[in-house]
Scaffold this active site. Structure first.
Site, short mmCIF file in Angstrom:
data_model
loop_
_atom_site.label_atom_id
_atom_site.label_comp_id
_atom_site.label_asym_id
_atom_site.label_seq_id
_atom_site.Cartn_x
_atom_site.Cartn_y
_atom_site.Cartn_z
N GLY A 92 12.85 -3.78 0.17
CA GLY A 92 11.41 -3.93 0.33
C GLY A 92 11.07 -4.93 1.43
N HIS A 93 10.27 -5.95 1.11
CA HIS A 93 9.82 -6.87 2.15
C HIS A 93 10.96 -7.63 2.80
CE1 HIS A 93 9.01 -8.52 -1.92
NE2 HIS A 93 9.86 -9.42 -1.51
N ALA A 94 10.73 -8.06 4.00
CA ALA A 94 11.79 -8.52 4.89
C ALA A 94 12.68 -9.61 4.32
CB ALA A 94 11.17 -8.99 6.20
#
Lengths: 145, 158
Positions: free
Chosen positions: B107-109
């Site tokens: 998902g998010h970095a």
């Protein structure tokens, strides 16, 4: 050229897992195929990872990581089910939604639409909480799947 | 994960007296958000722009702290160092992502494990060493918060 444009140009999709490539094509950027048999659909990467951890603790094995994000579009839920249906490893699906900006009734509509549009042979367990919960529960109640 | 803010949500602004805090708090209030308090260590007791009360960090109403972390980065290790020096209230932590495969972006970095510091196990170790209780799943958090603690200066003994 921007980095993501450059990456898209040089990325050799033949070297990647076809399910993940397909997911990106369907607008689901955050899907990672794993080797278990319980497919998951969750809003939020942190919550998705927590679901994976909890499944493992209970002796289960996640078939994938999937963060459906906060885009309030039932089509995205339908696409998530398409991807999980295409994965032969998936024997059941757990949907865990804690709706903040993501609305529970939109997710519920997506689950119902997914069942109408494709043959879903595996059991689907749904846990809903958060924004528009009552509306979401009504939608699921009115459309037994 | 996100929170849907509406006209009834009561908002507290961290660092309200600073440049960013002032800018955003003004914008929020203009939009109609109920900014009810601000927090700036050392400036407690003043009224920001004659509208919003400002508090120092200490909240006597808080009895225990829950820390939710995840794989990637070193924020949890930094938190452990801070807890060791400055926190006396009992802390319970749940670190997500232990089941995630290394090297993949979840998902998010920030949630990618490269090297050892970003691993869930390393974060849990760093926290346990300074007295933080660990919940292996979110469901375990309530039971871990309860219990008796003995305070010795800045650290807890169980």
């Amino acid at each position: 050229m921007k980095m993501h444009e450059y990456q898209a140009k040089i990325l050799d999709t033949e070297q990647e897992n076809p399910l993940e490539v397909d997911a990106r094509g369907k607008g689901i950027e955050n899907y990672v195929k794993l080797d278990g048999d319980i497919g998951i659909v969750v809003n939020g990467a942190g919550l998705a990872m927590a679901v994976m951890d909890t499944l493992k603790l209970a002796g289960g094995r996640p078939a994938n990581f999937l963060d459906i994000g906060t885009l309030n579009d039932s089509r995205r839920v339908v696409n998530a089910f398409r991807i999980l249906s295409a994965d032969p490893d998936v024997k059941s699906v757990l949907v865990n939604i804690f709706g903040g900006m993501a609305r529970v009734d939109v997710i519920a509509t997506g689950i119902v639409e997914a069942h109408r549009e494709m043959e879903i042979k595996f059991p689907v367990v749904v846990r809903l909480a958060g924004t528009n919960l009552a509306a979401g529960e009504r939608i699921l109640g009115a459309n037994p799947v | 994960m996100s929170i849907l803010v509406d006209e009834n949500t009561r908002l507290l602004v961290q660092g309200i007296t600073g440049g960013e805090g002032t800018f955003h708090a003004r914008a929020c209030i203009e939009y109609g958000t109920r900014v009810v308090a601000g927090v700036t260590p050392g400036k407690g007791g003043i009224l920001w722009e004659n509208k919003v009360p400002v508090f120092n960090q200490q909240d006597p109403g808080t009895e225990a702290i829950v820390l939710i972390g995840e794989i990637g980065g070193t924020a949890e290790q930094e938190a452990a160092a801070f807890i060791r020096k400055r926190v006396t209230k009992p802390v319970t932590a749940f670190i997500a992502g232990g089941a995630a495969p290394p090297g993949r972006r979840m998902g998010h970095a920030g949630a990618i494990v490269t090297g050892t510091a970003g691993r869930a196990e390393e974060k849990k170790k760093a926290l346990v060493v300074v007295g933080v209780r660990l919940a292996e799943s979110p469901a375990e958090i309530p039971e871990k918060i309860g219990g008796v603690t003995v305070h010795h200066g800045g650290r807890r003994d169980r």
